[in-house]
Design an enzyme around this catalytic site. Sequence first.
Site: not given
Length: 317
Positions: A8, A11-12, A35, A143, A147
Amino acid sequence: MKNILVIGSTGQIGSELTMKLRREIDGGTVVAGYIPGSEPKGELLSSGPSEIADVRDGAALAHIVGKYKIDTIYNLAALLSAVAEKKPLMAWDIQMNGLINILEVARENTCAVFTPSSIGSFGLDTPHKNTPQDTLQRPRTMYGVTKVATELLSDYYFFKYGVDTRAVRFPGLISHVTLPGGGTTDYAVEIFYAAVKGEEFVCPIKPGTYMDMMYMPDALRAAVEIMQADPQRLRHRNAFNIASMSFEPEQLAAKIKEYIPTFKMRYEIDPVRQAIAESWPDNMDDSCAREEWGWYPAYDLDATAVDMIAALRQKLL
Ligand code: SER
Protein backbone atom coordinates in the site's frame (compact mmCIF):
# COMPACT_ATOMS: atom_id res chain seq x y z
CA MET A 1 14.34 -3.88 10.62
CA LYS A 2 16.48 -3.66 7.50
CA ASN A 3 14.78 -4.99 4.38
CA ILE A 4 11.22 -3.76 4.41
CA LEU A 5 8.17 -4.31 2.24
CA VAL A 6 5.55 -1.56 2.41
CA ILE A 7 2.23 -2.87 1.07
CA GLY A 8 0.00 0.00 0.00
CA SER A 9 2.98 2.25 -0.62
CA THR A 10 1.06 4.72 -2.77
CA GLY A 11 -1.72 5.28 -0.24
CA GLN A 12 -2.19 8.00 2.37
CA ILE A 13 0.20 6.50 4.92
CA GLY A 14 2.37 4.36 2.62
CA SER A 15 3.49 7.14 0.32
CA GLU A 16 5.08 9.00 3.23
CA LEU A 17 6.16 6.01 5.30
CA THR A 18 8.08 4.44 2.40
CA MET A 19 10.08 7.65 1.89
CA LYS A 20 10.75 8.04 5.61
CA LEU A 21 12.02 4.46 5.89
CA ARG A 22 14.24 4.92 2.83
CA ARG A 23 15.74 8.04 4.41
CA GLU A 24 16.17 6.62 7.91
CA ILE A 25 16.93 2.89 7.71
CA ASP A 26 20.60 2.38 6.87
CA GLY A 27 21.95 -0.36 4.66
CA GLY A 28 18.68 -2.04 3.71
CA THR A 29 16.09 -2.03 0.96
CA VAL A 30 12.61 -0.60 1.23
CA VAL A 31 10.34 -2.10 -1.42
CA ALA A 32 7.29 -0.06 -2.45
CA GLY A 33 4.45 -2.57 -2.89
CA TYR A 34 1.50 -1.40 -4.97
CA ILE A 35 -1.48 -2.68 -6.93
CA PRO A 36 -1.96 -2.08 -10.66
CA GLY A 37 -3.75 1.22 -11.14
CA SER A 38 -1.91 2.93 -8.30
CA GLU A 39 1.68 2.74 -9.46
CA PRO A 40 4.35 4.73 -7.59
CA LYS A 41 5.48 7.91 -9.32
CA GLY A 42 8.16 10.56 -8.94
CA GLU A 43 10.52 10.20 -5.98
CA LEU A 44 8.68 7.17 -4.62
CA LEU A 45 9.41 5.37 -7.90
CA SER A 46 12.96 6.62 -8.42
CA SER A 47 14.28 6.25 -4.86
CA GLY A 48 14.05 2.45 -4.58
CA PRO A 49 12.55 -0.76 -5.91
CA SER A 50 8.83 -1.28 -6.36
CA GLU A 51 6.82 -4.47 -6.90
CA ILE A 52 3.20 -5.40 -7.47
CA ALA A 53 2.09 -6.64 -4.04
CA ASP A 54 -1.59 -7.50 -3.94
CA VAL A 55 -2.40 -8.91 -0.48
CA ARG A 56 -4.86 -11.31 -2.10
CA ASP A 57 -1.95 -13.06 -3.88
CA GLY A 58 0.04 -14.86 -1.21
CA ALA A 59 2.42 -16.52 -3.70
CA ALA A 60 3.42 -13.12 -5.11
CA LEU A 61 4.05 -11.81 -1.58
CA ALA A 62 6.23 -14.83 -0.78
CA HIS A 63 8.21 -14.22 -3.98
CA ILE A 64 8.92 -10.57 -3.04
CA VAL A 65 9.88 -11.53 0.52
CA GLY A 66 12.36 -14.10 -0.81
CA LYS A 67 13.77 -11.86 -3.56
CA TYR A 68 14.62 -8.95 -1.22
CA LYS A 69 15.20 -10.97 1.99
CA ILE A 70 12.41 -8.96 3.62
CA ASP A 71 12.44 -8.98 7.45
CA THR A 72 9.63 -6.48 8.11
CA ILE A 73 6.27 -6.00 6.39
CA TYR A 74 4.18 -2.85 6.77
CA ASN A 75 0.69 -3.91 5.71
CA LEU A 76 -1.15 -0.71 4.85
CA ALA A 77 -3.69 -2.16 2.41
CA ALA A 78 -7.23 -1.32 3.52
CA LEU A 79 -10.55 0.15 2.49
CA LEU A 80 -11.39 2.98 4.91
CA SER A 81 -14.59 3.12 6.94
CA ALA A 82 -17.10 4.86 4.65
CA VAL A 83 -16.00 3.06 1.49
CA ALA A 84 -15.95 -0.27 3.34
CA GLU A 85 -19.65 0.24 4.16
CA LYS A 86 -20.28 0.47 0.40
CA LYS A 87 -18.09 -2.55 -0.42
CA PRO A 88 -18.12 -4.78 2.68
CA LEU A 89 -17.11 -7.99 0.90
CA MET A 90 -14.16 -6.32 -0.78
CA ALA A 91 -13.12 -4.81 2.57
CA TRP A 92 -13.24 -8.28 4.14
CA ASP A 93 -11.23 -9.76 1.27
CA ILE A 94 -8.45 -7.17 1.49
CA GLN A 95 -8.38 -6.73 5.26
CA MET A 96 -8.86 -10.36 6.35
CA ASN A 97 -7.92 -12.73 3.52
CA GLY A 98 -5.07 -10.36 2.72
CA LEU A 99 -3.91 -10.30 6.32
CA ILE A 100 -3.80 -14.06 6.69
CA ASN A 101 -1.76 -14.32 3.48
CA ILE A 102 0.72 -11.84 4.93
CA LEU A 103 0.87 -13.55 8.32
CA GLU A 104 1.48 -16.92 6.66
CA VAL A 105 4.33 -15.48 4.57
CA ALA A 106 5.70 -13.85 7.73
CA ARG A 107 5.51 -17.13 9.66
CA GLU A 108 7.36 -19.02 6.93
CA ASN A 109 10.02 -16.33 6.46
CA THR A 110 10.39 -14.92 10.00
CA CYS A 111 9.21 -11.41 9.20
CA ALA A 112 7.88 -8.83 11.65
CA VAL A 113 4.49 -7.44 10.65
CA PHE A 114 2.80 -4.09 11.28
CA THR A 115 -0.90 -3.97 10.36
CA PRO A 116 -2.50 -0.84 11.77
CA SER A 117 -5.71 -0.83 13.72
CA SER A 118 -7.81 2.26 14.24
CA ILE A 119 -10.23 4.29 16.34
CA GLY A 120 -12.66 2.40 14.11
CA SER A 121 -12.05 -0.80 16.11
CA PHE A 122 -14.26 0.61 18.87
CA GLY A 123 -18.05 0.85 18.91
CA LEU A 124 -21.03 2.52 20.53
CA ASP A 125 -20.66 0.51 23.78
CA THR A 126 -17.01 1.47 24.24
CA PRO A 127 -16.36 4.23 26.80
CA HIS A 128 -15.96 7.31 24.58
CA LYS A 129 -13.93 9.46 26.98
CA ASN A 130 -10.35 8.40 27.70
CA THR A 131 -11.05 5.14 25.91
CA PRO A 132 -8.85 2.59 27.69
CA GLN A 133 -6.27 0.39 25.99
CA ASP A 134 -8.17 -2.75 26.99
CA THR A 135 -11.92 -2.27 26.68
CA LEU A 136 -15.07 -3.40 24.91
CA GLN A 137 -14.69 -3.52 21.10
CA ARG A 138 -18.01 -4.27 19.39
CA PRO A 139 -17.98 -2.12 16.21
CA ARG A 140 -20.88 -2.39 13.77
CA THR A 141 -19.02 -1.24 10.65
CA MET A 142 -17.22 -3.66 8.33
CA TYR A 143 -14.10 -1.52 8.75
CA GLY A 144 -14.34 -1.91 12.52
CA VAL A 145 -15.08 -5.63 12.35
CA THR A 146 -11.98 -6.17 10.21
CA LYS A 147 -9.84 -4.01 12.48
CA VAL A 148 -10.82 -5.92 15.65
CA ALA A 149 -10.22 -9.18 13.79
CA THR A 150 -6.86 -7.82 12.59
CA GLU A 151 -5.84 -7.18 16.19
CA LEU A 152 -6.94 -10.66 17.27
CA LEU A 153 -5.39 -12.51 14.34
CA SER A 154 -2.12 -10.59 14.66
CA ASP A 155 -1.95 -11.46 18.37
CA TYR A 156 -2.83 -15.07 17.52
CA TYR A 157 0.15 -15.37 15.18
CA PHE A 158 2.38 -13.91 17.88
CA PHE A 159 1.22 -16.21 20.67
CA LYS A 160 0.92 -19.35 18.55
CA TYR A 161 3.85 -19.00 16.14
CA GLY A 162 6.03 -16.25 17.60
CA VAL A 163 5.50 -13.97 14.59
CA ASP A 164 6.61 -10.50 15.71
CA THR A 165 3.36 -8.63 15.11
CA ARG A 166 2.92 -5.14 16.57
CA ALA A 167 0.70 -2.20 15.76
CA VAL A 168 -1.01 0.98 16.82
CA ARG A 169 -4.61 2.16 16.65
CA PHE A 170 -4.36 5.21 14.43
CA PRO A 171 -6.60 8.23 14.95
CA GLY A 172 -7.79 10.10 11.85
CA LEU A 173 -4.63 11.14 10.02
CA ILE A 174 -4.05 14.63 8.68
CA SER A 175 -1.50 15.15 5.93
CA HIS A 176 -0.78 17.33 2.93
CA VAL A 177 0.92 14.73 0.73
CA THR A 178 -1.59 12.04 -0.29
CA LEU A 179 -5.35 12.33 0.26
CA PRO A 180 -7.13 9.63 2.25
CA GLY A 181 -9.79 7.71 0.35
CA GLY A 182 -13.23 7.24 1.82
CA GLY A 183 -12.72 7.56 5.57
CA THR A 184 -14.91 9.18 8.22
CA THR A 185 -12.12 11.47 9.39
CA ASP A 186 -11.27 12.71 5.85
CA TYR A 187 -13.07 15.99 6.55
CA ALA A 188 -10.17 17.07 8.77
CA VAL A 189 -7.88 16.91 5.71
CA GLU A 190 -10.31 18.25 3.09
CA ILE A 191 -11.11 21.32 5.23
CA PHE A 192 -7.48 22.50 4.89
CA TYR A 193 -7.52 22.09 1.08
CA ALA A 194 -10.73 24.16 0.85
CA ALA A 195 -9.44 26.84 3.24
CA VAL A 196 -6.13 27.29 1.40
CA LYS A 197 -7.88 27.41 -1.99
CA GLY A 198 -10.24 30.10 -0.63
CA GLU A 199 -13.31 27.85 -0.97
CA GLU A 200 -16.19 27.38 1.43
CA PHE A 201 -15.99 23.98 3.15
CA VAL A 202 -19.07 21.78 3.33
CA CYS A 203 -18.62 19.72 6.49
CA PRO A 204 -20.21 16.23 6.53
CA ILE A 205 -19.81 15.80 10.32
CA LYS A 206 -22.06 17.53 12.90
CA PRO A 207 -20.73 20.20 15.24
CA GLY A 208 -19.92 18.70 18.63
CA THR A 209 -18.67 15.37 17.19
CA TYR A 210 -15.27 14.73 18.72
CA MET A 211 -12.76 12.31 17.19
CA ASP A 212 -9.08 11.63 17.79
CA MET A 213 -6.85 13.04 15.07
CA MET A 214 -3.11 13.03 14.46
CA TYR A 215 -0.68 14.84 12.19
CA MET A 216 1.09 12.49 9.80
CA PRO A 217 4.67 13.03 11.05
CA ASP A 218 3.60 11.75 14.48
CA ALA A 219 1.80 8.77 12.93
CA LEU A 220 4.84 7.84 10.84
CA ARG A 221 7.18 8.10 13.82
CA ALA A 222 4.82 5.84 15.80
CA ALA A 223 4.83 3.27 12.99
CA VAL A 224 8.63 3.19 13.00
CA GLU A 225 9.18 3.34 16.76
CA ILE A 226 6.74 0.57 17.65
CA MET A 227 8.66 -1.78 15.34
CA GLN A 228 11.97 -0.73 16.94
CA ALA A 229 10.70 -1.02 20.53
CA ASP A 230 12.33 -3.40 22.99
CA PRO A 231 10.07 -6.50 22.90
CA GLN A 232 10.77 -7.20 26.59
CA ARG A 233 8.86 -4.05 27.51
CA LEU A 234 5.76 -4.80 25.42
CA ARG A 235 2.86 -6.11 27.47
CA HIS A 236 0.50 -5.33 24.59
CA ARG A 237 1.08 -5.84 20.89
CA ASN A 238 -2.00 -5.50 18.69
CA ALA A 239 -2.70 -2.73 18.94
CA PHE A 240 -1.70 0.32 21.04
CA ASN A 241 -3.91 3.38 21.48
CA ILE A 242 -1.94 6.45 20.38
CA ALA A 243 -3.28 9.98 20.67
CA SER A 244 -2.28 13.58 20.14
CA MET A 245 -5.41 15.74 19.73
CA SER A 246 -9.16 15.47 19.71
CA PHE A 247 -11.49 18.10 18.28
CA GLU A 248 -14.91 18.68 16.75
CA PRO A 249 -15.50 20.51 13.46
CA GLU A 250 -16.21 23.94 15.05
CA GLN A 251 -12.87 23.90 16.85
CA LEU A 252 -10.99 22.94 13.71
CA ALA A 253 -12.73 25.65 11.70
CA ALA A 254 -11.97 28.24 14.41
CA LYS A 255 -8.31 27.23 14.42
CA ILE A 256 -8.09 27.58 10.62
CA LYS A 257 -9.79 31.01 10.84
CA GLU A 258 -6.96 32.22 13.09
CA TYR A 259 -4.68 31.88 10.06
CA ILE A 260 -7.19 32.34 7.20
CA PRO A 261 -9.76 34.83 8.58
CA THR A 262 -11.94 34.71 5.43
CA PHE A 263 -12.49 30.94 5.78
CA LYS A 264 -16.14 29.83 5.79
CA MET A 265 -17.75 26.49 6.62
CA ARG A 266 -21.31 25.20 6.43
CA TYR A 267 -22.77 21.80 7.26
CA GLU A 268 -24.34 19.14 5.05
CA ILE A 269 -24.35 16.06 7.24
CA ASP A 270 -23.55 12.69 5.67
CA PRO A 271 -25.66 10.25 7.72
CA VAL A 272 -23.34 7.29 7.09
CA ARG A 273 -20.20 9.11 8.21
CA GLN A 274 -22.03 10.79 11.10
CA ALA A 275 -23.26 7.46 12.49
CA ILE A 276 -19.77 6.01 12.20
CA ALA A 277 -18.21 9.06 13.89
CA GLU A 278 -20.64 8.85 16.81
CA SER A 279 -19.68 5.24 17.44
CA TRP A 280 -15.98 6.11 17.76
CA PRO A 281 -14.10 7.41 20.82
CA ASP A 282 -13.97 11.12 21.62
CA ASN A 283 -10.41 10.64 22.82
CA MET A 284 -8.25 7.60 23.54
CA ASP A 285 -6.06 6.99 26.58
CA ASP A 286 -2.58 6.27 25.20
CA SER A 287 -0.79 5.68 28.52
CA CYS A 288 0.15 2.06 27.67
CA ALA A 289 1.99 3.19 24.53
CA ARG A 290 3.76 5.88 26.56
CA GLU A 291 4.82 3.38 29.23
CA GLU A 292 5.70 0.38 27.08
CA TRP A 293 7.61 1.99 24.20
CA GLY A 294 7.97 5.68 24.98
CA TRP A 295 5.30 7.05 22.63
CA TYR A 296 4.75 10.81 22.70
CA PRO A 297 3.08 13.15 20.18
CA ALA A 298 4.93 16.20 18.88
CA TYR A 299 2.11 18.08 17.06
CA ASP A 300 -0.97 19.60 18.68
CA LEU A 301 -3.80 21.22 16.71
CA ASP A 302 -2.07 24.58 16.43
CA ALA A 303 1.24 23.13 15.18
CA THR A 304 -0.68 20.92 12.74
CA ALA A 305 -2.68 23.84 11.35
CA VAL A 306 0.41 26.02 10.89
CA ASP A 307 2.30 23.27 9.07
CA MET A 308 -0.66 22.12 6.94
CA ILE A 309 -1.50 25.63 5.76
CA ALA A 310 2.12 26.44 4.90
CA ALA A 311 2.60 23.15 3.02
CA LEU A 312 -0.68 23.40 1.12
CA ARG A 313 0.05 27.02 0.12
CA GLN A 314 3.27 25.71 -1.47
CA LYS A 315 1.46 22.83 -3.13
CA LEU A 316 -1.75 24.47 -4.34
CA LEU A 317 -1.11 28.18 -4.92
N1 SER B 1 -9.32 7.38 9.17
C1 SER B 1 -10.08 6.17 9.18
C2 SER B 1 -11.43 6.36 8.65
O1 SER B 1 -11.95 7.43 8.81
C3 SER B 1 -10.18 5.64 10.58
O2 SER B 1 -9.06 4.93 10.93
O3 SER B 1 -11.98 5.45 8.12
